[in-house]
Scaffold this motif. Structure first.
Motif, short mmCIF file in Angstrom:
data_model
loop_
_atom_site.label_atom_id
_atom_site.label_comp_id
_atom_site.label_asym_id
_atom_site.label_seq_id
_atom_site.Cartn_x
_atom_site.Cartn_y
_atom_site.Cartn_z
N ASN B 52 -31.42 21.33 26.71
CA ASN B 52 -32.15 20.69 28.02
C ASN B 52 -32.51 19.33 27.50
O ASN B 52 -33.15 19.06 26.64
N TYR B 54 -34.52 15.75 28.94
CA TYR B 54 -35.54 15.49 29.61
C TYR B 54 -35.18 15.39 31.08
O TYR B 54 -36.25 15.42 32.08
N MET B 57 -34.91 18.75 32.76
CA MET B 57 -36.04 19.20 33.00
C MET B 57 -37.11 18.57 34.21
O MET B 57 -37.56 19.42 34.91
N ASP B 85 -36.26 13.20 23.08
CA ASP B 85 -35.03 13.88 23.92
C ASP B 85 -33.74 14.27 23.31
O ASP B 85 -33.56 13.73 22.16
N GLN B 143 -38.61 19.59 24.36
CA GLN B 143 -37.36 20.26 24.25
C GLN B 143 -37.20 20.51 22.83
O GLN B 143 -37.58 19.46 21.96
N ASP B 160 -38.78 25.53 24.98
CA ASP B 160 -38.60 24.29 25.76
C ASP B 160 -39.38 24.50 27.15
O ASP B 160 -39.28 25.37 27.85
#
Lengths: 311, 305
Positions: B52, B54, B57, B85, B143, B160
């Motif tokens: 994932n 940022y 997300m 990240d 994450q 996460d």
């Protein structure tokens, strides 16, 4: 309310890497002439492969500690371009600050404005001074290095090559010299991809970049209540010299106002260009009392930072 | 006098993300970086992680917020995190601003560790007090796809996860808090009343916390029923001998956004949130040197999406 720059020190490694060497290793030799003749970039300072970022920042801080005591620093800001600079849990700032007896100072980093992040840090410093009466001195650190990265991280096609440096600046509430007058930041978020920008957008950016630079400076001047003739020096970023020759041609600024003489030998050094140029201008002793100067930084991703000071 | 008011909170844990592009390049980046620090990466850690970013997300959280709340524009977008990240050299902040058509400014706070939300609120409080912003989005994201296996993250089962807070800058209540009638839930959304940051606490966290608490208790008329303390078990254990307020432990699995996840869970379990007037979040940095506290009025049940 505001602050002045009370001390500044930089670390520029003695080693350098030439445009020929960088572009040669990247199989981009056909662009060497363009970089040297049009952009007027010849080399960038580079660290030995094994030097870590805390060592690099440590050299700048050590130089600063030779000029002034660090014990009166109340808070620390750290501006950087690369969003991942060390392995997770490395504790970069802890390591550096502990080494210089500053381990109990509150700190945080400011990033994602890429090479204009230091200008956001100046705005944060202003906020901290306004909010906390007990804060008298803020240490602003800026550093990035690409010695640990694949070589292509030093190269932005048609634009610049990048070197490794660090800068350490003390911002002091009561200091009357080098007083901050105004700041201005432009964020053109359509270029958010930054290093991974599409070729089409890169071309658009190149077309509008000088105009945005001029607009930003003029907006800063308007906010500060000054005109072009009130500025003794524009202290630029070092992305390339072509930028500044175009800037002079398209704006009302005169060549003698723009301090660009170190660009060919320094190249672009991420978030420290303007600080290094300012340090050199101060060392040369040419700034006179009352001279106003503008620091300028530009970051990939459409970030432009401007800050006006009075010496 | 301006205050920060939380208008909406979106919380989300994340499963498997989209496979990261240019995985080989990313591995080379980390391999080179780690080797300079005499560390090695795990060759398949990224590939096997949740992947994932940022940016992804953040957009999921925005989309969820958009389902219940119309964001016209924002003045400021701030990202904070403890874990780095997944992808380097990407301005997540700019991407979120651009993709959502917002014209505000944005930045990310880094190198803050577990104190990430506290540093962010402190910075935002400064902006608010100076009238520099009115509508703010704060992202607190974590994450776990790292280039190495981190034993602590594995042991704690860190997930996460992210929190998006839509904040609005409002005029502060003019009446002194002690004169205000005792009230339970504040329907206007939680307001940030007080923040503190105590440095050099070393091993005296308990005493500092109790001192802080006593000062606030006098100012805001705390009773054993009207305040909820949210923090890590180790901090709450320090307080237990001294106070009889209600205590809420944050889970290890949520790292920086942990206080908000704990509060969400508390509300969903209907453990008496309606009696609570104040929510006091506390945390200590990993070096155990700085203690951070944030005191909110309790309007949390009305704003968590």
């Amino acid at each position: 309310m505001g602050f002045g720059i009370s001390s500044i020190a930089t670390y520029v490694p003695h080693r350098s890497q030439t445009v020929e060497d960088i572009l040669g290793q990247l199989d981009e030799t056909r662009h060497i002439n363009f970089f040297k003749r049009i952009l007027e970039l010849h080399q960038v300072p580079v660290l030995s492969p094994d030097q870590t970022l805390d060592e690099t920042i440590g050299f700048a801080l050590k130089a600063l500690s030779h000029k002034t005591s660090l014990e009166h620093i109340d808070a620390v800001l750290y501006a950087h371009t690369l969003t991942i600079q060390t392995p997770f849990r490395y504790g970069l700032l802890d390591k550096i600050l502990t080494r210089f007896g500053l381990q109990n100072r509150p700190y945080f980093g400011i990033t994602q404005l890429n090479c204009a992040s230091a200008f956001a840090a100046l705005e944060h410093a202003l906020d901290l001074f306004q909010r906390y009466e007990h804060i008298e001195n803020i240490l602003l650190l800026s550093a990035d290095q690409a010695n640990h990265l694949p070589l292509y991280f030093r190269y932005i096609p048609k634009t610049t090559i990048m070197g490794d440096t660090a800068a350490a600046v003390i911002l002091s509430r009561e200091h009357r010299q080098n007083r901050l007058i105004e700041t201005h930041i432009i964020r053109d978020t359509r270029f958010y991809r930054g290093y991974y920008e599409t070729e089409e957008n890169q071309e658009i950016f190149r077309q509008i970049y000088i105009d945005q630079l001029i607009t930003g400076v003029l907006t800063l001047l308007e906010k500060a209540g000054y005109g072009v003739d009130d500025v003794a020096y524009v202290i630029p970023h070092n992305v390339n010299l072509y930028t500044w020759k175009k800037f002079i041609k398209k704006s009302e600024f005169r060549e003698e106002q723009v301090y660009f003489k170190h660009i060919p030998s320094l190249g672009h050094t991420y978030a420290t260009d303007a600080q290094i140029n300012l340090a050199r201008l101060i060392e040369e002793g040419v700034l006179k009392r009352g001279d106003r100067y503008i620091l300028i930084g530009v970051g990939l991703g459409g970030f432009y930072g401007f800050a006006m000071f009075e010496h | 006098m301006k205050q920060l008011c939380i208008e909406k909170i979106v919380l989300q844990t994340f499963g498997q993300g989209q496979p990261v592009s240019q995985l080989d390049r990313l591995n080379v980046f980390h391999q080179e970086l780690f080797s300079r620090f005499n560390q090695t990466i795990h060759p398949t850690a990224i590939q096997e992680g949740k992947q994932n970013t940022y940016a992804a997300m953040g957009q999921v959280l925005i989309d969820r917020l958009n389902d219940v709340y119309t964001i016209h524009d924002i003045d400021l977008l701030v990202l904070t995190y403890q874990l780095p990240d997944l992808t380097p050299m990407v301005s997540t902040v700019s991407r979120l601003l651009y993709h959502n058509g917002w014209s505000g400014q944005g930045f990310a706070l880094s190198n803050t560790g577990i104190d990430a939300p506290y540093v962010a609120f402190d910075v935002l409080r400064n902006y608010a007090s100076q009238g520099l912003c009115e509508h703010v989005l704060l992202f607190i994201l974590e994450q776990t796809t790292l280039p190495m296996i981190d034993p602590d993250i594995s042991r704690r089962g860190v997930r996460d996860a992210g929190v998006l807070l839509k904040l609005k800058v409002v005029e502060a209540d003019t009446a002194p808090p002690t004169d205000a009638p005792a009230r339970t839930l504040n329907h206007h959304g939680p307001r940030l009343l007080h923040m503190s940051h105590v440095a050099r606490i070393e091993n005296e966290s308990g005493i500092h916390l109790v001192n802080q608490l006593n000062l606030l208790a006098e100012e805001y008329t705390f009773t054993r029923h009207n305040v909820l303390l949210v923090g890590k078990k180790k901090l709450l254990d320090l307080l237990r001998p001294y106070v009889d307020y209600r205590l809420l432990e944050t889970a290890d699995a949520h790292m920086a956004p942990g206080s908000f996840f704990a509060l969400d869970s508390f509300i969903k379990q209907k453990r008496g949130i309606e009696e609570i007037e104040y929510v006091w979040m506390i945390d200590v940095d990993e070096r155990n040197r700085c203690l951070y506290t944030m005191l909110f009025t309790n309007g949390f049940p009305f704003v968590i999406v």
